[in-house]
Design a protein around this motif. Structure first.
Motif, short mmCIF file in Angstrom:
data_model
loop_
_atom_site.label_atom_id
_atom_site.label_comp_id
_atom_site.label_asym_id
_atom_site.label_seq_id
_atom_site.Cartn_x
_atom_site.Cartn_y
_atom_site.Cartn_z
N GLN A 82 0.84 -1.21 0.00
CA GLN A 82 0.00 0.00 0.00
C GLN A 82 0.88 1.26 0.00
O GLN A 82 0.61 2.22 -0.73
N LEU A 83 1.91 1.22 0.82
CA LEU A 83 2.83 2.37 0.91
C LEU A 83 3.42 2.71 -0.45
O LEU A 83 3.51 3.87 -0.84
N ARG A 84 3.82 1.68 -1.20
CA ARG A 84 4.48 1.93 -2.49
C ARG A 84 3.49 2.41 -3.54
O ARG A 84 3.92 2.96 -4.56
N ALA A 85 2.19 2.22 -3.31
CA ALA A 85 1.19 2.85 -4.18
C ALA A 85 1.03 4.32 -3.78
O ALA A 85 0.96 5.20 -4.63
N ARG A 86 1.02 4.58 -2.47
CA ARG A 86 0.84 5.96 -2.00
C ARG A 86 2.07 6.81 -2.26
O ARG A 86 1.98 8.02 -2.40
N VAL A 87 3.22 6.15 -2.27
CA VAL A 87 4.49 6.84 -2.55
C VAL A 87 5.11 6.15 -3.76
O VAL A 87 5.85 5.17 -3.62
N GLY A 88 4.77 6.63 -4.95
CA GLY A 88 5.20 5.99 -6.18
C GLY A 88 6.64 6.33 -6.53
O GLY A 88 7.20 7.30 -6.01
N MET A 89 7.23 5.51 -7.40
CA MET A 89 8.64 5.72 -7.75
C MET A 89 8.82 5.63 -9.25
O MET A 89 8.25 4.76 -9.90
#
Ligand code: ADP
Ligand code: ADP
Length: 232
Positions: A82-89
Motif C-alpha cells: 500500500q505504501l508503495r502505491a501511496r508513494v510511487g517511484m
C-alpha cells in the motif's frame, strides 16, 4: 502548506558503513523538492527509504523517523505494498513492463482493486495517460507493448503507471538522465504540471534541472544534507 512526508534524523547503514547521516526534511505537494549532490552522496539511498524500497537490500538498516500523513512508515502497522502505491517511484531508466501500454497503466489499479468495471478501468487508464501528457500519443496504440515506445514516452508511461494508483507522493530518481534534451524538457514541463496535486521529489545531479523544476532544494554531500531551502 500541506506536509505529506516528514523525515526526522534519518540514518542509513549498509552493513557497518553509514551512507546517510541525520537527515531531516518535509515534503509537500506545493513544492517540487530536488535532491542534488555528487554521485555516491546518498540521494538515492534517502529517496529509497521514503517508500521502503531499501527493504529489498538485505544489508540496509534505517534509523530515525519517516512519516506519511503523520503515520510512521517503518512501524509495524504499515502495509508496504500500500505504501508503495501511496508513494510511487519513477526510475532513472524507463522500465515499462513488457505488456501493452494499457496493461502497464492498469496493472496497479488491478492489484489494488480500484476499478469495479472495464469502463472504470478505461477511465483510470485514460485519465492517468492524460495526466502524464501521453494520451494523444498513446490512445491509438493502447494494445502495443510499452517497450515499443520511445525513451521519453516510456518514462511518461512509467509516470502514468505511478499516477494510476492515485499516489500522494511521487519519487523520481534521475528520471531524465537516460533521455535526450527534447524528452527531458517534456518531463520537466510535466513535473511542473503535476505539482500541486502530488508531492514530488526528484533526484538529480544537474543543478540547472533542479533550478528549472524545483522550489525546494536539498544539497547532499558525503551522506549529509548540507543545505536545504528555497531553490534559487
Ligand atoms: P548511480 O551512479 O546511479 O548512483 P550506482 O552505480 O552508484 O548508480 O548504483 C547502482 C546500483 O548499485 C544502485 O541500486 C545502488 O543502490 C547499488 N550500489 C551502489 N553502491 C553499491 C555498493 N557499494 N554495494 C552494493 N550495491 C551498491
Ligand atoms: P547517490 O544516489 O547520491 O549517487 P547512493 O545513495 O546511491 O548515492 O549511495 C550512497 C552510498 O551508499 C555510496 O557510498 C554507495 O556506494 C552506498 N550504497 C548504495 N547502495 C548500496 C548497497 N545496496 N549496498 C552497499 N552500499 C550501497
Amino acid at each position: 502548506v500541506t506536509t505529506k512526508m516528514t523525515a526526522r534524523n534519518v540514518n542509513v547503514y549498509y552493513g557497518a558503513k553509514q551512507a546517510l547521516k541525520d537527515v531531516s526534511i518535509d515534503v509537500s505537494q506545493e513544492n517540487v523538492t530536488a535532491f542534488i549532490g555528487p554521485s555516491g552522496c546518498g540521494k538515492s539511498t534517502f529517496l529509497r527509504c521514503m517508500n521502503r524500497m531499501n527493504d529489498t537490500v538485505a544489508s540496509a538498516r534505517v534509523e530515525g523517523e519517516i512519516k506519511l500523513d503523520g503515520e510512521d512508515i517503518y512501524k509495524g502497522g504499515m502495509d508496504v505494498v500500500q505504501l508503495r502505491a501511496r508513494v510511487g517511484m519513477v526510475f532513472q531508466k524507463p522500465n515499462p513492463f513488457p505488456k501493452s501500454i494499457y496493461d502497464n497503466v492498469a496493472y496497479g489499479p488491478r492489484i489494488h482493486g480500484l476499478a469495479a468495471t472495464k469502463a472504470d478501468m478505461d477511465a483510470i487508464v485514460e485519465g492517468s495517460l492524460r495526466r502524464a501528457g501521453l494520451w494523444d500519443e498513446a490512445k491509438d496504440r493502447l494494445g502495443e507493448s510499452g517497450t515499443a515506445m520511445s525513451g521519453g514516452q516510456q518514462q511518461r508511461l512509467c509516470i502514468a503507471r505511478a499516477i494510476a494508483v492515485d499516489p500522494e507522493v511521487i519519487l523520481m530518481d534521475e528520471p531524465c538522465s537516460a533521455l535526450d534534451p527534447i524528452a527531458t524538457a517534456k518531463i520537466e514541463e510535466l513535473i511542473d504540471e503535476l505539482r500541486g496535486r502530488y508531492a514530488i521529489v526528484i533526484v538529480t545531479h544537474n543543478m540547472q534541472q533542479a533550478a528549472r523544476v524545483s522550489q525546494k532544494t536539498a544539497f547532499f554531500h558525503l551522506g549529509t544534507m548540507v543545505e536545504y531551502g528555497d531553490t534559487s
